[in-house]
Design a protein around this motif. Structure first.
Motif, mmCIF file in Angstrom:
data_model
loop_
_atom_site.group_PDB
_atom_site.id
_atom_site.type_symbol
_atom_site.label_atom_id
_atom_site.label_comp_id
_atom_site.label_asym_id
_atom_site.label_seq_id
_atom_site.Cartn_x
_atom_site.Cartn_y
_atom_site.Cartn_z
ATOM 1 N N UNK A 69 -1.420 -43.251 -3.309
ATOM 2 C CA UNK A 69 -1.706 -43.516 -4.719
ATOM 3 C C UNK A 69 -1.746 -42.203 -5.505
ATOM 4 N N UNK A 70 -2.400 -41.201 -4.957
ATOM 5 C CA UNK A 70 -2.515 -39.908 -5.634
ATOM 6 C C UNK A 70 -1.145 -39.241 -5.822
ATOM 7 N N UNK A 71 -0.227 -39.484 -4.913
ATOM 8 C CA UNK A 71 1.112 -38.898 -5.029
ATOM 9 C C UNK A 71 1.923 -39.601 -6.111
ATOM 10 N N UNK A 72 1.822 -40.913 -6.214
ATOM 11 C CA UNK A 72 2.697 -41.644 -7.150
ATOM 12 C C UNK A 72 2.173 -41.692 -8.581
ATOM 13 N N UNK A 73 0.868 -41.632 -8.787
ATOM 14 C CA UNK A 73 0.344 -41.876 -10.139
ATOM 15 C C UNK A 73 0.805 -40.886 -11.205
ATOM 16 N N UNK A 74 0.950 -39.593 -10.931
ATOM 17 C CA UNK A 74 1.421 -38.710 -12.017
ATOM 18 C C UNK A 74 2.810 -39.097 -12.541
ATOM 19 N N UNK A 75 3.753 -39.352 -11.647
ATOM 20 C CA UNK A 75 5.108 -39.702 -12.078
ATOM 21 C C UNK A 75 5.148 -41.072 -12.745
ATOM 22 N N UNK A 76 4.375 -42.019 -12.221
ATOM 23 C CA UNK A 76 4.320 -43.358 -12.822
ATOM 24 C C UNK A 76 3.766 -43.259 -14.243
ATOM 25 N N UNK A 77 2.706 -42.478 -14.437
ATOM 26 C CA UNK A 77 2.111 -42.319 -15.765
ATOM 27 C C UNK A 77 3.112 -41.712 -16.746
ATOM 28 N N UNK A 114 5.301 -51.329 -2.762
ATOM 29 C CA UNK A 114 5.826 -52.025 -1.587
ATOM 30 C C UNK A 114 6.693 -51.093 -0.746
ATOM 31 N N UNK A 115 7.471 -50.239 -1.412
ATOM 32 C CA UNK A 115 8.359 -49.328 -0.687
ATOM 33 C C UNK A 115 7.572 -48.316 0.135
ATOM 34 N N UNK A 116 6.455 -47.845 -0.377
ATOM 35 C CA UNK A 116 5.735 -46.754 0.288
ATOM 36 C C UNK A 116 4.581 -47.213 1.162
ATOM 37 N N UNK A 117 4.273 -48.503 1.189
ATOM 38 C CA UNK A 117 3.074 -48.961 1.893
ATOM 39 C C UNK A 117 3.065 -48.595 3.377
ATOM 40 N N UNK A 118 4.247 -48.531 4.010
ATOM 41 C CA UNK A 118 4.294 -48.231 5.447
ATOM 42 C C UNK A 118 5.187 -47.038 5.790
ATOM 43 N N UNK A 119 5.627 -46.297 4.792
ATOM 44 C CA UNK A 119 6.503 -45.159 5.084
ATOM 45 C C UNK A 119 5.676 -43.949 5.503
ATOM 46 N N UNK A 120 6.354 -42.949 6.019
ATOM 47 C CA UNK A 120 5.697 -41.683 6.325
ATOM 48 C C UNK A 120 5.206 -41.070 5.022
ATOM 49 N N UNK A 121 4.061 -40.443 5.051
ATOM 50 C CA UNK A 121 3.509 -39.830 3.849
ATOM 51 C C UNK A 121 4.480 -38.805 3.255
ATOM 52 N N UNK A 122 5.220 -38.145 4.101
ATOM 53 C CA UNK A 122 6.181 -37.137 3.632
ATOM 54 C C UNK A 122 7.341 -37.745 2.842
ATOM 55 N N UNK A 123 7.568 -39.037 2.938
ATOM 56 C CA UNK A 123 8.674 -39.695 2.234
ATOM 57 C C UNK A 123 8.273 -40.246 0.867
ATOM 58 N N UNK A 124 7.001 -40.184 0.519
ATOM 59 C CA UNK A 124 6.535 -40.795 -0.730
ATOM 60 C C UNK A 124 7.152 -40.121 -1.950
ATOM 61 N N UNK A 125 7.233 -38.798 -1.959
ATOM 62 C CA UNK A 125 7.827 -38.102 -3.119
ATOM 63 C C UNK A 125 9.293 -38.475 -3.294
ATOM 64 N N UNK A 126 10.024 -38.625 -2.202
ATOM 65 C CA UNK A 126 11.421 -39.061 -2.275
ATOM 66 C C UNK A 126 11.499 -40.470 -2.851
ATOM 67 N N UNK A 127 10.602 -41.341 -2.436
ATOM 68 C CA UNK A 127 10.573 -42.710 -2.962
ATOM 69 C C UNK A 127 10.338 -42.697 -4.466
ATOM 70 N N UNK A 128 9.440 -41.843 -4.932
ATOM 71 C CA UNK A 128 9.167 -41.744 -6.369
ATOM 72 C C UNK A 128 10.431 -41.317 -7.108
ATOM 73 N N UNK A 129 11.129 -40.310 -6.588
ATOM 74 C CA UNK A 129 12.360 -39.848 -7.243
ATOM 75 C C UNK A 129 13.421 -40.947 -7.279
ATOM 76 N N UNK A 130 13.572 -41.668 -6.189
ATOM 77 C CA UNK A 130 14.540 -42.770 -6.167
ATOM 78 C C UNK A 130 14.120 -43.898 -7.108
#
Length: 188
Positions: A69-77, A114-130
């Motif tokens: 959540x902390x990784x995605x919220x800045x870009x989502x905002x 949904x995309x990041x719920x089970x991914x590696x934590x290191x992949x979350x930033x890539x998911x945000x960019x995509x």
């Protein structure tokens, strides 16, 4: 509240009561903090101040770790506020305990969650960019397809798995392939 005033990210209860609510449950000695996103069809501001389960018309959609959540919220905002500014609507912010989202922005947020719920934590930033590389309409379509087949909190298969692969495993290039053609992932 004056007519037409929005709450959170684009939620206008005077226009529609359908919304999404993200609630943070803090860390306990047994488990890490979690964020659960609920789809709600009735707005009652008193229930938000108390407990989410006051209504029977609530569906838990996803639970993610607070670290995700902390990784995605800045870009989502930034993304949601950019679009709210274009519509001359009040900007939103993530609150400490819970944040409300209008129907469409809530659907978009769920695609990412949904995309990041089970991914590696290191992949979350890539998911945000995509995720940022998709148009809002593409995110709405992905929500509709995923929600119809695997929209419950424990439905970790099918479209949910496809979202994880699509957003977490695909490198971002200068141009992002979208559902409706090729477009740049930078927007003004």
């Amino acid at each position: 509240m004056s007519k037409g005033r929005s709450l959170g990210f684009g939620f206008k209860p005077d226009e529609s009561q359908h919304h999404f609510l993200a609630i943070r449950q803090g860390k306990t000695s047994e488990k890490l903090g979690k964020v659960t996103i609920y789809e709600r069809f009735v707005w009652n501001s008193e229930s938000v101040q108390q407990k989410i389960d006051i209504f029977g018309d609530v569906q838990a959609k996803v639970e993610i770790t607070e670290s995700r959540w902390e990784i995605i919220t800045p870009a989502v905002a930034v993304e949601f506020n950019r679009r709210l500014r274009l519509k001359k609507q009040a900007q939103g912010k993530f609150l400490k305990k819970q944040t409300v989202f209008g129907e469409l922005m809530g659907k978009e947020l769920l695609v990412l969650a949904w995309a990041i719920e089970e991914c590696e934590l290191s992949a979350v930033k890539l998911a945000v960019q995509n995720w940022l590389g998709l148009e809002p309409e593409e995110r709405w379509w992905l929500y509709t397809m995923t929600n119809a087949a695997t929209g419950g909190i424990d439905d970790h298969r099918g479209w949910r798995t496809a979202l994880r692969y699509a957003l977490c495993d695909n490198p971002v290039g200068k141009k992002q392939l979208s559902l409706f053609g090729v477009h740049g992932h930078e927007r003004g």
